[in-house]
Scaffold this active site. Structure first.
Site, mmCIF file in Angstrom:
data_model
loop_
_atom_site.group_PDB
_atom_site.id
_atom_site.type_symbol
_atom_site.label_atom_id
_atom_site.label_comp_id
_atom_site.label_asym_id
_atom_site.label_seq_id
_atom_site.Cartn_x
_atom_site.Cartn_y
_atom_site.Cartn_z
ATOM 1 N N ASP A 28 0.581 -1.352 0.178
ATOM 2 C CA ASP A 28 0.014 -0.282 0.329
ATOM 3 C C ASP A 28 1.009 1.068 -0.086
ATOM 4 O O ASP A 28 1.945 0.839 0.965
ATOM 5 C CB ASP A 28 -0.984 -0.081 1.702
ATOM 6 C CG ASP A 28 -1.978 1.096 1.157
ATOM 7 O OD1 ASP A 28 -1.896 2.157 1.109
ATOM 8 O OD2 ASP A 28 -3.413 0.738 1.093
ATOM 9 N N ILE A 29 0.621 1.705 -1.163
ATOM 10 C CA ILE A 29 1.663 3.492 -0.688
ATOM 11 C C ILE A 29 1.082 4.529 -0.067
ATOM 12 O O ILE A 29 2.305 5.182 0.144
ATOM 13 C CB ILE A 29 1.396 3.717 -2.259
ATOM 14 C CG1 ILE A 29 2.164 4.704 -3.018
ATOM 15 C CG2 ILE A 29 -0.089 4.869 -2.138
ATOM 16 C CD1 ILE A 29 3.638 3.882 -3.361
ATOM 17 N N HIS A 92 -9.814 -5.842 -3.042
ATOM 18 C CA HIS A 92 -8.432 -5.542 -2.293
ATOM 19 C C HIS A 92 -8.406 -5.561 -1.066
ATOM 20 O O HIS A 92 -9.427 -5.638 -0.305
ATOM 21 C CB HIS A 92 -7.692 -4.615 -2.957
ATOM 22 C CG HIS A 92 -8.654 -3.549 -2.197
ATOM 23 N ND1 HIS A 92 -8.993 -2.542 -2.645
ATOM 24 C CD2 HIS A 92 -7.978 -2.154 -0.567
ATOM 25 C CE1 HIS A 92 -9.285 -1.148 -2.208
ATOM 26 N NE2 HIS A 92 -9.362 -1.458 -0.799
ATOM 27 N N HIS A 94 -6.319 -5.376 2.867
ATOM 28 C CA HIS A 94 -5.342 -5.227 2.833
ATOM 29 C C HIS A 94 -5.172 -6.262 4.475
ATOM 30 O O HIS A 94 -5.390 -6.760 5.330
ATOM 31 C CB HIS A 94 -5.642 -4.415 3.792
ATOM 32 C CG HIS A 94 -6.159 -3.385 3.150
ATOM 33 N ND1 HIS A 94 -6.292 -1.290 3.477
ATOM 34 C CD2 HIS A 94 -7.914 -2.556 2.906
ATOM 35 C CE1 HIS A 94 -6.773 -1.343 2.631
ATOM 36 N NE2 HIS A 94 -7.813 -1.545 2.508
HETATM 37 P P1 AMP Z 1 -9.894 0.899 0.266
HETATM 38 O O1 AMP Z 1 -10.195 1.384 -0.882
HETATM 39 O O2 AMP Z 1 -10.200 2.416 1.357
HETATM 40 O O3 AMP Z 1 -9.774 0.376 0.834
HETATM 41 O O4 AMP Z 1 -8.211 2.548 -0.045
HETATM 42 C C1 AMP Z 1 -7.931 1.382 -0.649
HETATM 43 C C2 AMP Z 1 -6.588 1.661 -0.392
HETATM 44 O O5 AMP Z 1 -5.176 1.619 -1.745
HETATM 45 C C3 AMP Z 1 -5.421 2.597 0.343
HETATM 46 O O6 AMP Z 1 -4.859 2.129 1.469
HETATM 47 C C4 AMP Z 1 -4.365 3.862 -0.239
HETATM 48 O O7 AMP Z 1 -3.771 3.459 0.247
HETATM 49 C C5 AMP Z 1 -4.444 1.737 -0.861
HETATM 50 N N1 AMP Z 1 -3.765 3.025 -2.859
HETATM 51 C C6 AMP Z 1 -4.191 3.836 -3.496
HETATM 52 N N2 AMP Z 1 -3.448 3.862 -4.209
HETATM 53 C C7 AMP Z 1 -2.827 3.286 -4.794
HETATM 54 C C8 AMP Z 1 -1.248 3.182 -5.593
HETATM 55 N N3 AMP Z 1 -1.134 3.648 -6.144
HETATM 56 N N4 AMP Z 1 -0.552 2.174 -5.085
HETATM 57 C C9 AMP Z 1 -0.589 1.440 -3.884
HETATM 58 N N5 AMP Z 1 -1.740 1.566 -3.208
HETATM 59 C C10 AMP Z 1 -2.540 2.236 -3.568
#
Ligand code: AMP
Length: 131
Positions: A28-29, A92, A94
Site C-alpha cells: 500500500d502506497i 482488495h 488489506h
Molecule cells: P480502500 O479502497 O478504502 O480500501 O483504500 C484503498 C487503499 O489503496 C488505500 O489504503 C490506499 O493507500 C491504497 N492505494 C491507492 N492507490 C494506490 C497505489 N497506486 N498503490 C498502492 N496503494 C494504493
C-alpha cells in the site's frame, strides 16, 4: 480501468510482492504501518463479495501465503486482515502487521515512507514469499 488494473498492466509503478495467474500483491502506497500490503484479483471486480466462491477461496489462500511472508519479514504479533474498498473500486484485501489493535484503525493518518525504504520492505517480504 481502475488504478489497480493499471498497476497490474504495468502502467503505474508499484512495490510488487507476488503474483500468480489470478492475483497480485503489492505494498500500500500510503500504509497504516510498515509492511501494509494489498492483495487484489487481476479480474476487475469492485465488491469483494461479488467474487465467485471458488475464486474468493483461492484469493484467500494467495493472501495467506503473502501474509506469512509479511509476518516473517516485518516484526509483528499477527497479520490483521481488512476489507474496506471505499476508495478504490477494485476488490482488495488489506494485510496489516499488527503490534496493537490501533495499527488497524483506518481513520488514523496514513504513513509515507521514502522510496528506498519501500523498496527495502518489499524486497524483505519477497525474500520470504513461498507460493
Ligand atoms: P480502500 O479502497 O478504502 O480500501 O483504500 C484503498 C487503499 O489503496 C488505500 O489504503 C490506499 O493507500 C491504497 N492505494 C491507492 N492507490 C494506490 C497505489 N497506486 N498503490 C498502492 N496503494 C494504493
Amino acid at each position: 480501468m481502475t488504478v489497480f488494473s493499471k498497476i497490474i498492466a504495468g502502467e503505474i509503478p508499484c512495490y510488487k510482492i507476488a503474483e500468480n495467474k489470478e492475483f497480485f500483491a503489492f505494498l500500500d502506497i500510503n500504509p497504516l504501518v510498515k509492511g501494509h500490503t494489498l492483495v487484489i484479483p487481476k479480474q476487475e471486480t469492485d465488491y469483494i463479495f461479488n467474487i465467485d466462491d471458488l475464486s474468493l477461496g483461492r484469493m484467500m489462500i494467495f493472501a495467506k501465503n503473502v501474509a506469512k511472508a509479511v509476518e516473517n519479514a516485518v516484526p509483528c504479533k499477527k497479520i490483521g486482515v481488512a476489507v474496506i474498498g471505499l476508495e478504490v473500486p477494485h476488490a482488495h484485501i488489506h494485510l496489516i502487521p499488527l503490534q496493537t489493535e490501533a495499527d488497524i484503525i483506518f481513520s488514523k493518518p496514513k504513513l509515507k515512507f521514502p522510496d528506498e525504504e519501500m523498496k527495502e520492505i518489499a524486497a524483505a517480504i519477497v525474500a520470504q514469499y513461498q507460493a
